[in-house]
Design an enzyme around this catalytic site. Structure first.
Site, PDB file in Angstrom:
ATOM      1  N   ASN A  13       0.864  -1.188   0.000  1.00 57.66           N
ATOM      2  CA  ASN A  13       0.000   0.000   0.000  1.00 57.66           C
ATOM      3  C   ASN A  13       0.897   1.234   0.000  1.00 57.66           C
ATOM      4  OD1 ASN A  13      -1.784   2.067   0.535  1.00 57.66           O
ATOM      5  ND2 ASN A  13      -2.286   1.390   2.618  1.00 57.66           N
ATOM      6  N   LYS A  15       0.124   4.287  -0.292  1.00 56.05           N
ATOM      7  CA  LYS A  15      -0.513   5.497   0.263  1.00 56.05           C
ATOM      8  C   LYS A  15      -0.262   6.670  -0.702  1.00 56.05           C
ATOM      9  CE  LYS A  15      -0.155   3.344   4.718  1.00 56.05           C
ATOM     10  NZ  LYS A  15      -0.102   3.436   6.165  1.00 56.05           N
ATOM     11  N   HIS A 105      -9.455   1.035   4.863  1.00 54.42           N
ATOM     12  CA  HIS A 105      -8.176   1.224   5.553  1.00 54.42           C
ATOM     13  C   HIS A 105      -8.389   2.176   6.736  1.00 54.42           C
ATOM     14  CE1 HIS A 105      -4.116   2.560   6.423  1.00 54.42           C
ATOM     15  NE2 HIS A 105      -3.717   1.431   5.856  1.00 54.42           N
ATOM     16  N   GLU A 107      -6.816   4.614   7.768  1.00 55.42           N
ATOM     17  CA  GLU A 107      -6.659   6.047   7.461  1.00 55.42           C
ATOM     18  C   GLU A 107      -7.920   6.607   6.802  1.00 55.42           C
ATOM     19  OE1 GLU A 107      -2.868   5.640   5.455  1.00 55.42           O
ATOM     20  OE2 GLU A 107      -2.041   5.029   7.389  1.00 55.42           O
ATOM     21  N   GLU A 175      -5.354  -5.144  10.465  1.00 59.16           N
ATOM     22  CA  GLU A 175      -4.327  -4.144  10.715  1.00 59.16           C
ATOM     23  C   GLU A 175      -4.629  -3.410  12.019  1.00 59.16           C
ATOM     24  OE1 GLU A 175      -2.222  -2.832   6.887  1.00 59.16           O
ATOM     25  OE2 GLU A 175      -4.039  -1.659   7.067  1.00 59.16           O
ATOM     26  N   GLY A 181       2.427   2.026  10.856  1.00 55.61           N
ATOM     27  CA  GLY A 181       3.393   3.117  10.773  1.00 55.61           C
ATOM     28  C   GLY A 181       4.084   3.423  12.089  1.00 55.61           C
ATOM     29  N   SER A 221       3.476  -2.301  10.401  1.00 60.26           N
ATOM     30  CA  SER A 221       4.926  -2.370  10.639  1.00 60.26           C
ATOM     31  C   SER A 221       5.543  -3.706  10.237  1.00 60.26           C
ATOM     32  CB  SER A 221       5.237  -2.029  12.109  1.00 60.26           C
ATOM     33  OG  SER A 221       4.820  -0.704  12.390  1.00 60.26           O
TER      34      SER A 221
HETATM   35  P1  PGA Z   1       2.889   0.180   7.730  1.00 59.02           P
HETATM   36  O1  PGA Z   1       1.413   0.434   7.133  1.00 59.02           O
HETATM   37  O2  PGA Z   1       3.406  -1.085   7.092  1.00 59.02           O
HETATM   38  O3  PGA Z   1       3.660   1.403   7.334  1.00 59.02           O
HETATM   39  O4  PGA Z   1       2.746   0.034   9.201  1.00 59.02           O
HETATM   40  C1  PGA Z   1       0.522  -0.622   6.925  1.00 59.02           C
HETATM   41  C2  PGA Z   1      -0.735  -0.106   6.265  1.00 59.02           C
HETATM   42  O5  PGA Z   1      -1.153   1.026   6.547  1.00 59.02           O
HETATM   43  O6  PGA Z   1      -1.349  -0.815   5.434  1.00 59.02           O
END
Ligand code: PGA
Length: 263
Positions: A13, A15, A105, A107, A175, A181, A221
């Site tokens: 992803n 983003k 997601h 976000e 997730e 993140g 992560s």
């Molecule tokens: P990350 O994000 O691997 O940077 O923790 C995962 C995601 O948002 O799908």
């Protein structure tokens, strides 16, 4: 228990990173580096989720060079077409030969106030156009403290499946919001516990056959150094990778998790 025939999926992803020119260079390099390393794309599927404005370029490259990579959008509209400024329909994604689309997601849920109802409507819209929705679910740190690990992800999954029938091809991504993140991934045990609860939910709502064939990814992560631990768990069938998906060496190492410990 049924034999596990689920092909692992490693999904990147991106983003809001990499414009269409950067996407072309990146996808080309990623495919080459995986091919050079002898990666067997039938044993672990690889998908990328670039920004919408990159998708046409990625489609053209993948088709022209016959790259064994899947791709999809990071979001989709609930609507078919019409006066919805800024929205992208499932039909548009399907026209670009996307196989997948990320839905719900954290976000999107947090920054764009996407409710469970909106997520369910997006899942329905995606399936209508034969896109495989990757339904993202996960609890916040506060949820974890209040409700324990699986209550919120299970409730989100049930809500997202409102319009899904038992012929549907879907993927679920667990997730934990606190792991995204943050550099602080869940432990493989924690991921397995929730993935198992999500699979039970799939069986309850859509039947055991769907539950047995549906891939459940872990995200939050994920890196080259921790992927193997997750992939050893019986209910974890891949990863949804954010930050580390923007680094070719790191992402390739995640894709090639089978080499890490001879899985
Ligand atoms: P990350 O994000 O691997 O940077 O923790 C995962 C995601 O948002 O799908």
């Amino acid at each position: 228990m049924a034999v596990n025939t689920r092909v692992p999926l490693i999904a990147g992803n991106w983003k809001m990173n990499l414009d269409h020119l950067q996407a072309i260079a990146f996808v080309q390099k990623l495919a080459w580096s995986l091919k050079d390393a002898g990666h067997d794309f039938t044993s672990t599927e690889v998908a990328v989720f670039p920004p919408f404005t990159d998708l046409r370029s990625v489609q053209t490259l993948v088709a022209a060079d016959k790259l064994p990579l899947a791709y999809g959008g990071q979001d989709v509209s609930t609507q078919e077409s019409g006066a919805y400024t800024g929205e992208i329909s499932a039909a548009f994604l399907a026209a670009l030969e996307c196989q997948y689309v990320l839905i719900g997601h954290s976000e999107r849920r947090t920054l764009h106030n996407e409710t469970d109802e909106v997520v369910a409507a997006k899942v329905t819209a995606a399936l209508k156009h034969n896109l495989v929705p990757i339904i993202c679910v996960g609890e916040t740190a506060a949820d974890l403290e209040l409700h324990g690990p699986s209550a919120v992800p299970v409730a989100q999954l049930k809500a997202a499946l409102a319009g899904v029938d038992n012929a549907a091809d879907i993927v679920v991504a667990y997730e934990p919001v606190w792991a995204i993140g943050s550099g602080q991934a869940a432990t493989p045990d924690q991921a397995e516990q929730v993935a198992a609860a999500l699979r039970t939910t799939l069986a309850e709502v859509l039947g055991q056959d769907v539950a047995d064939k549906t891939r459940i990814l872990y995200g939050g992560s994920v890196k080259g150094v921790n992927i193997a631990g997750f992939m050893k768990e019986p209910n974890v069938d891949g990863a949804l990778v954010g930050g580390a998906s923007l680094d070719i060496t790191e992402f390739s190492s995640i894709v090639r998790f089978q080499k890490h410990v001879g899985l």
